[in-house]
Enzyme design. Structure first.
Site, PDB file in Angstrom:
ATOM      1  N   TRP A  70       0.823  -1.205   0.000  1.00  0.00           N
ATOM      2  CA  TRP A  70       0.000   0.000   0.000  1.00  0.00           C
ATOM      3  C   TRP A  70       0.861   1.261   0.000  1.00  0.00           C
ATOM      4  O   TRP A  70       0.501   2.283  -0.599  1.00  0.00           O
ATOM      5  CB  TRP A  70      -0.943   0.002   1.199  1.00  0.00           C
ATOM      6  CG  TRP A  70      -1.840  -1.198   1.256  1.00  0.00           C
ATOM      7  CD1 TRP A  70      -1.986  -2.066   2.297  1.00  0.00           C
ATOM      8  CD2 TRP A  70      -2.704  -1.689   0.226  1.00  0.00           C
ATOM      9  NE1 TRP A  70      -2.881  -3.052   1.988  1.00  0.00           N
ATOM     10  CE2 TRP A  70      -3.334  -2.853   0.719  1.00  0.00           C
ATOM     11  CE3 TRP A  70      -3.005  -1.261  -1.070  1.00  0.00           C
ATOM     12  CZ2 TRP A  70      -4.243  -3.578  -0.033  1.00  0.00           C
ATOM     13  CZ3 TRP A  70      -3.908  -1.997  -1.823  1.00  0.00           C
ATOM     14  CH2 TRP A  70      -4.512  -3.134  -1.310  1.00  0.00           C
ATOM     15  N   VAL A  95     -17.548  -1.010   0.133  1.00  0.00           N
ATOM     16  CA  VAL A  95     -16.359  -0.757   0.949  1.00  0.00           C
ATOM     17  C   VAL A  95     -15.131  -1.326   0.227  1.00  0.00           C
ATOM     18  O   VAL A  95     -15.062  -2.515  -0.052  1.00  0.00           O
ATOM     19  CB  VAL A  95     -16.509  -1.404   2.338  1.00  0.00           C
ATOM     20  CG1 VAL A  95     -15.276  -1.116   3.195  1.00  0.00           C
ATOM     21  CG2 VAL A  95     -17.782  -0.897   3.021  1.00  0.00           C
ATOM     22  N   GLY A  96     -14.161  -0.440  -0.082  1.00  0.00           N
ATOM     23  CA  GLY A  96     -13.027  -0.860  -0.897  1.00  0.00           C
ATOM     24  C   GLY A  96     -13.472  -1.125  -2.316  1.00  0.00           C
ATOM     25  O   GLY A  96     -12.988  -2.052  -2.977  1.00  0.00           O
ATOM     26  N   GLY A  97     -14.371  -0.275  -2.828  1.00  0.00           N
ATOM     27  CA  GLY A  97     -15.083  -0.565  -4.077  1.00  0.00           C
ATOM     28  C   GLY A  97     -14.385  -0.224  -5.360  1.00  0.00           C
ATOM     29  O   GLY A  97     -14.950  -0.448  -6.436  1.00  0.00           O
ATOM     30  N   ASP A 122     -13.213   4.177  -0.597  1.00  0.00           N
ATOM     31  CA  ASP A 122     -11.906   3.595  -0.913  1.00  0.00           C
ATOM     32  C   ASP A 122     -10.858   4.697  -0.852  1.00  0.00           C
ATOM     33  O   ASP A 122     -11.176   5.869  -0.611  1.00  0.00           O
ATOM     34  CB  ASP A 122     -11.936   2.955  -2.306  1.00  0.00           C
ATOM     35  CG  ASP A 122     -10.973   1.781  -2.436  1.00  0.00           C
ATOM     36  OD1 ASP A 122      -9.933   1.778  -1.741  1.00  0.00           O
ATOM     37  OD2 ASP A 122     -11.253   0.868  -3.229  1.00  0.00           O
ATOM     38  N   SER A 170     -10.295   5.451   5.008  1.00  0.00           N
ATOM     39  CA  SER A 170      -9.751   4.154   5.411  1.00  0.00           C
ATOM     40  C   SER A 170     -10.795   3.378   6.201  1.00  0.00           C
ATOM     41  O   SER A 170     -11.345   3.891   7.180  1.00  0.00           O
ATOM     42  CB  SER A 170      -8.500   4.330   6.279  1.00  0.00           C
ATOM     43  OG  SER A 170      -8.120   3.108   6.877  1.00  0.00           O
ATOM     44  N   PHE A 171     -11.060   2.147   5.792  1.00  0.00           N
ATOM     45  CA  PHE A 171     -12.052   1.337   6.520  1.00  0.00           C
ATOM     46  C   PHE A 171     -11.541   0.864   7.868  1.00  0.00           C
ATOM     47  O   PHE A 171     -12.279   0.246   8.633  1.00  0.00           O
ATOM     48  CB  PHE A 171     -12.560   0.162   5.688  1.00  0.00           C
ATOM     49  CG  PHE A 171     -11.511  -0.626   4.927  1.00  0.00           C
ATOM     50  CD1 PHE A 171     -10.369  -1.099   5.537  1.00  0.00           C
ATOM     51  CD2 PHE A 171     -11.695  -0.886   3.581  1.00  0.00           C
ATOM     52  CE1 PHE A 171      -9.430  -1.832   4.841  1.00  0.00           C
ATOM     53  CE2 PHE A 171     -10.761  -1.627   2.864  1.00  0.00           C
ATOM     54  CZ  PHE A 171      -9.623  -2.097   3.500  1.00  0.00           C
ATOM     55  N   SER A 179     -16.386  -6.843  -1.391  1.00  0.00           N
ATOM     56  CA  SER A 179     -16.135  -7.746  -2.512  1.00  0.00           C
ATOM     57  C   SER A 179     -14.633  -7.949  -2.687  1.00  0.00           C
ATOM     58  O   SER A 179     -13.915  -7.046  -3.095  1.00  0.00           O
ATOM     59  CB  SER A 179     -16.748  -7.177  -3.796  1.00  0.00           C
ATOM     60  OG  SER A 179     -16.495  -8.031  -4.893  1.00  0.00           O
ATOM     61  N   HIS A 230      -9.898 -10.916   1.978  1.00  0.00           N
ATOM     62  CA  HIS A 230      -8.755 -11.821   1.764  1.00  0.00           C
ATOM     63  C   HIS A 230      -7.427 -11.081   1.739  1.00  0.00           C
ATOM     64  O   HIS A 230      -6.367 -11.694   1.804  1.00  0.00           O
ATOM     65  CB  HIS A 230      -8.956 -12.665   0.501  1.00  0.00           C
ATOM     66  CG  HIS A 230      -8.848 -11.916  -0.794  1.00  0.00           C
ATOM     67  ND1 HIS A 230      -8.740 -12.560  -2.017  1.00  0.00           N
ATOM     68  CD2 HIS A 230      -8.846 -10.584  -1.090  1.00  0.00           C
ATOM     69  CE1 HIS A 230      -8.662 -11.670  -2.980  1.00  0.00           C
ATOM     70  NE2 HIS A 230      -8.734 -10.472  -2.444  1.00  0.00           N
TER      71      HIS A 230
END
Length: 381
Positions: free
Chosen positions: A172, A216-218, A240, A267-268, A281, A285
């Site tokens: 990141w 979320v994080g899309g 995101d 930030s989530f 989605s 992971h």
């Protein structure tokens, strides 16, 4: 780079002694394309032998393809034939090394050449060109830190050291300091998700009712666009990193849902926008168990009782089998410190945060095979 990684990197770019690429050809699999199967003797040329030699051929093929993409050679050859000197002058590369790379590009089926020493794109090369669409976007997935991480797989297995992608020098951090690469990666991720809506339709999946959907994080919003079409009265949010959403306005505009969508950078790990359907989605992971709990807890805090959490992942089979998720699991391990998980492992992480599993939907089956992905639908308790 360690001595182990240097040796592996050298092996990835060195051509072995033996049969050499044949001239001509117009794409992978043609009679003019170099084949590692040339190394097999008559006694070895059976199904197992072909499987093994192809298994290790990636060290020959992939670095050539990545270099051709990274150096912009595909774009320079779009609709024209050029000599190595022409390309080197335009790209600022060494002419001799450029010519050798172009000839290797012929060997792997991306380029073709003529008797005048000019090169052009093969049919396969045109599929990766700048105007080729989704396959061309997917080709840039192999960024430097991803290649570096995968080369170090054996070293990682020896040490078992946990990867921290948010640490200085981590993945990141790399994307944050390389905005151009971050946009390329976002496009590649968008392509990786582009088949999912059709797979969901084929599986007959319909999302739970909602008035405000938070992806979320899309990324660019591939899944959100599908959800908003399925829920015509709902509003949507993509949450995101700012650089990850760079291509979202154009994508959402083309999908006809931009006027119903808000882009929220953040930030989530800190907080998540409020909604009655939160989508994760292929996000979980990427992270270790502790991080997953934190992400899901923030979704629960921003959700409403009776609302939904929809998780899409490569859910691993309870009994080991040759599933694609196991390959993804290895990549998650060395790149992010994350992992793929079984259904029970997902439930053990998600349900204590305030959710209960409502339904599991297998999606993405190809040619009658086992569906590689699962949609896990949870309800907020």
């Amino acid at each position: 780079m360690s001595s182990t990684r240097k040796a592996a990197a050298a092996a990835a770019t060195a051509l072995p002694d033996g049969p050499r690429p044949r001239p001509g050809g117009d794409g992978a699999g043609s009679s003019g394309t170099y084949s590692v199967l040339d190394f097999l003797t008559d006694g070895e040329n059976d199904a197992a032998g072909r499987q093994l030699v192809q298994l290790f051929s990636g060290y020959l093929y992939t670095p050539v393809a990545v270099a051709i993409v990274e150096l912009g050679i595909l774009g320079r050859l779009a609709g024209k034939a050029l000599t190595p000197e022409d390309i080197a002058k335009d790209a600022g590369t060494d002419p001799d090394a450029t010519g050798r790379l172009l000839r290797a590009g012929m060997a792997v089926g991306l380029l073709s050449g003529d008797e005048d020493g000019r090169f052009r794109l093969s049919a396969a090369g045109e599929r990766l060109g700048p105007d080729a669409g989704r396959l061309g976007e997917m080709a840039v997935l192999w960024l430097e830190p991803i290649r570096e991480a995968m080369v170090g797989l054996a070293e990682h297995v020896r040490s078992g050291q946990q990867v921290d992608p948010a640490a200085p020098g981590g993945f990141w951090d790399y994307l944050g300091s390389h905005p151009g690469e971050a946009v390329k990666f976002a496009r590649a991720m968008g392509y990786a998700t582009s088949r999912l809506p059709a797979a969901l339709d084929a599986a007959g999946y319909r999302p739970p009712a909602a008035s405000r959907v938070v992806d979320v994080g899309g990324n660019r919003g591939t899944m959100l666009a599908w959800l908003l079409k399925a829920l015509p009265d709902a509003a949507g949010v993509i949450f995101d990193r700012a650089e990850a959403m760079a291509t979202a306005p154009d994508f959402l505009g083309a999908a006809g849902v931009q006027h119903r969508t808000e882009l929220v950078p953040g930030s989530f790990f800190n907080e998540v926008p409020e909604g009655d359907l939160h989508l994760l989605s292929r996000v979980l992971h990427n992270w270790d168990d502790k991080s997953v709990r934190r992400i899901v807890a923030n979704c629960a805090k921003a959700g409403s009782r009776g609302g939904s959490l929809v998780v899409v992942e490569y859910v691993l089979p309870a009994v080991p089998e040759p599933a694609a998720g196991h390959l993804m699991d290895v990549m998650m391990m060395v790149l992010y410190g994350g992992r793929e998980r079984t259904l029970e492992q997902h439930r053990a992480l998600i349900e204590p945060c305030g959710y209960a599993l409502r339904e599991e939907y297998p999606v993405g089956a190809v040619d009658g095979g086992q569906p590689p992905l699962r949609v896990l639908e949870f309800v907020r308790t």
